[in-house]
Design a protein around this motif. Structure first.
Motif, PDB file in Angstrom:
ATOM      1  N   ILE A 162     -17.916 -28.651  25.974  1.00 48.75           N
ATOM      2  CA  ILE A 162     -19.316 -28.383  26.310  1.00 48.75           C
ATOM      3  C   ILE A 162     -20.210 -28.830  25.146  1.00 48.75           C
ATOM      4  O   ILE A 162     -20.024 -28.380  24.013  1.00 48.75           O
ATOM      5  N   PRO A 163     -21.183 -29.713  25.398  1.00 56.56           N
ATOM      6  CA  PRO A 163     -22.068 -30.152  24.320  1.00 56.56           C
ATOM      7  C   PRO A 163     -22.877 -28.980  23.754  1.00 56.56           C
ATOM      8  O   PRO A 163     -23.345 -28.118  24.496  1.00 56.56           O
ATOM      9  N   ILE A 164     -23.014 -28.977  22.429  1.00 57.34           N
ATOM     10  CA  ILE A 164     -23.777 -27.941  21.734  1.00 57.34           C
ATOM     11  C   ILE A 164     -24.932 -28.596  20.992  1.00 57.34           C
ATOM     12  O   ILE A 164     -24.731 -29.547  20.235  1.00 57.34           O
ATOM     13  N   ILE A 165     -26.127 -28.058  21.217  1.00 55.89           N
ATOM     14  CA  ILE A 165     -27.300 -28.450  20.437  1.00 55.89           C
ATOM     15  C   ILE A 165     -27.695 -27.238  19.618  1.00 55.89           C
ATOM     16  O   ILE A 165     -27.917 -26.157  20.155  1.00 55.89           O
ATOM     17  N   VAL A 166     -27.766 -27.407  18.316  1.00 54.70           N
ATOM     18  CA  VAL A 166     -28.185 -26.336  17.425  1.00 54.70           C
ATOM     19  C   VAL A 166     -29.702 -26.273  17.406  1.00 54.70           C
ATOM     20  O   VAL A 166     -30.374 -27.306  17.329  1.00 54.70           O
ATOM     21  N   ILE A 167     -30.227 -25.042  17.480  1.00 54.94           N
ATOM     22  CA  ILE A 167     -31.652 -24.782  17.271  1.00 54.94           C
ATOM     23  C   ILE A 167     -31.715 -23.758  16.150  1.00 54.94           C
ATOM     24  O   ILE A 167     -31.267 -22.635  16.304  1.00 54.94           O
ATOM     25  N   SER A 168     -32.215 -24.153  14.998  1.00 52.82           N
ATOM     26  CA  SER A 168     -32.123 -23.287  13.826  1.00 52.82           C
ATOM     27  C   SER A 168     -33.320 -23.443  12.897  1.00 52.82           C
ATOM     28  O   SER A 168     -33.973 -24.478  12.878  1.00 52.82           O
ATOM     29  N   GLY A 169     -33.548 -22.403  12.134  1.00 54.12           N
ATOM     30  CA  GLY A 169     -34.550 -22.458  11.081  1.00 54.12           C
ATOM     31  C   GLY A 169     -33.986 -23.094   9.822  1.00 54.12           C
ATOM     32  O   GLY A 169     -34.723 -23.398   8.890  1.00 54.12           O
ATOM     33  N   LEU A 170     -32.673 -23.293   9.769  1.00 56.50           N
ATOM     34  CA  LEU A 170     -32.036 -23.918   8.609  1.00 56.50           C
ATOM     35  C   LEU A 170     -32.257 -25.418   8.652  1.00 56.50           C
ATOM     36  O   LEU A 170     -31.884 -26.082   9.618  1.00 56.50           O
ATOM     37  N   SER A 171     -32.859 -25.937   7.591  1.00 56.94           N
ATOM     38  CA  SER A 171     -33.119 -27.380   7.558  1.00 56.94           C
ATOM     39  C   SER A 171     -32.439 -28.070   6.382  1.00 56.94           C
ATOM     40  O   SER A 171     -32.600 -29.282   6.197  1.00 56.94           O
TER      41      SER A 171
END
Length: 128
Positions: A78-87
């Motif tokens: 399953i493809p995972i896209i990260v959405i995060s405040g970590l840059s």
């Protein structure tokens, strides 16, 4: 065509609500989870086409969730896209090493996110 299913794991209720409303308005079925300890069980039952995953969650962080999903024969594709405040580039690199397909930094553009979601699902479908 059946609706595509998106699973969102994030511990921020406002983010969950915003993303869910936006994706439902764009013709997706959406399941949300704010407790990372339930993520794998819920993903197995929901069978999403794609996962949006926050990295900073209590109990079990997003990096650990990625590892678990990648080592589970049912969820590993399953493809995972990260959405995060970590840059920090180290965090981004670590996430890609764990097999994510994209990394989006909060605050994010919903239209850009939608394009990345559609692209990831299309790429997954081409592979089969």
């Amino acid at each position: 065509m059946a609706k595509r299913r998106i699973f969102i794991a994030d511990d921020e209720p406002e983010v969950l609500s915003l993303l869910k409303d936006f994706l439902v308005a764009n013709n997706f079925d959406v399941m949300i989870c704010k407790e990372s300890k339930n993520v794998v069980r819920l993903i197995r039952s929901f069978k999403p086409h794609l996962i949006l995953l926050d990295l900073l969650m209590p109990d079990l962080g997003g990096f650990e969730v990625c590892e678990i999903l990648n080592h589970d024969s049912y969820t590993c594709g399953i493809p995972i896209i990260v959405i995060s405040g970590l840059s920090d580039p180290k965090d981004v690199k670590k996430a890609y090493k764990l097999g994510i397909v994209n990394y989006l930094v909060k605050p994010l553009s919903l239209e850009s996110m939608l394009k990345k979601i559609n692209q990831a699902i299309a790429n997954k479908e081409k592979a089969f």
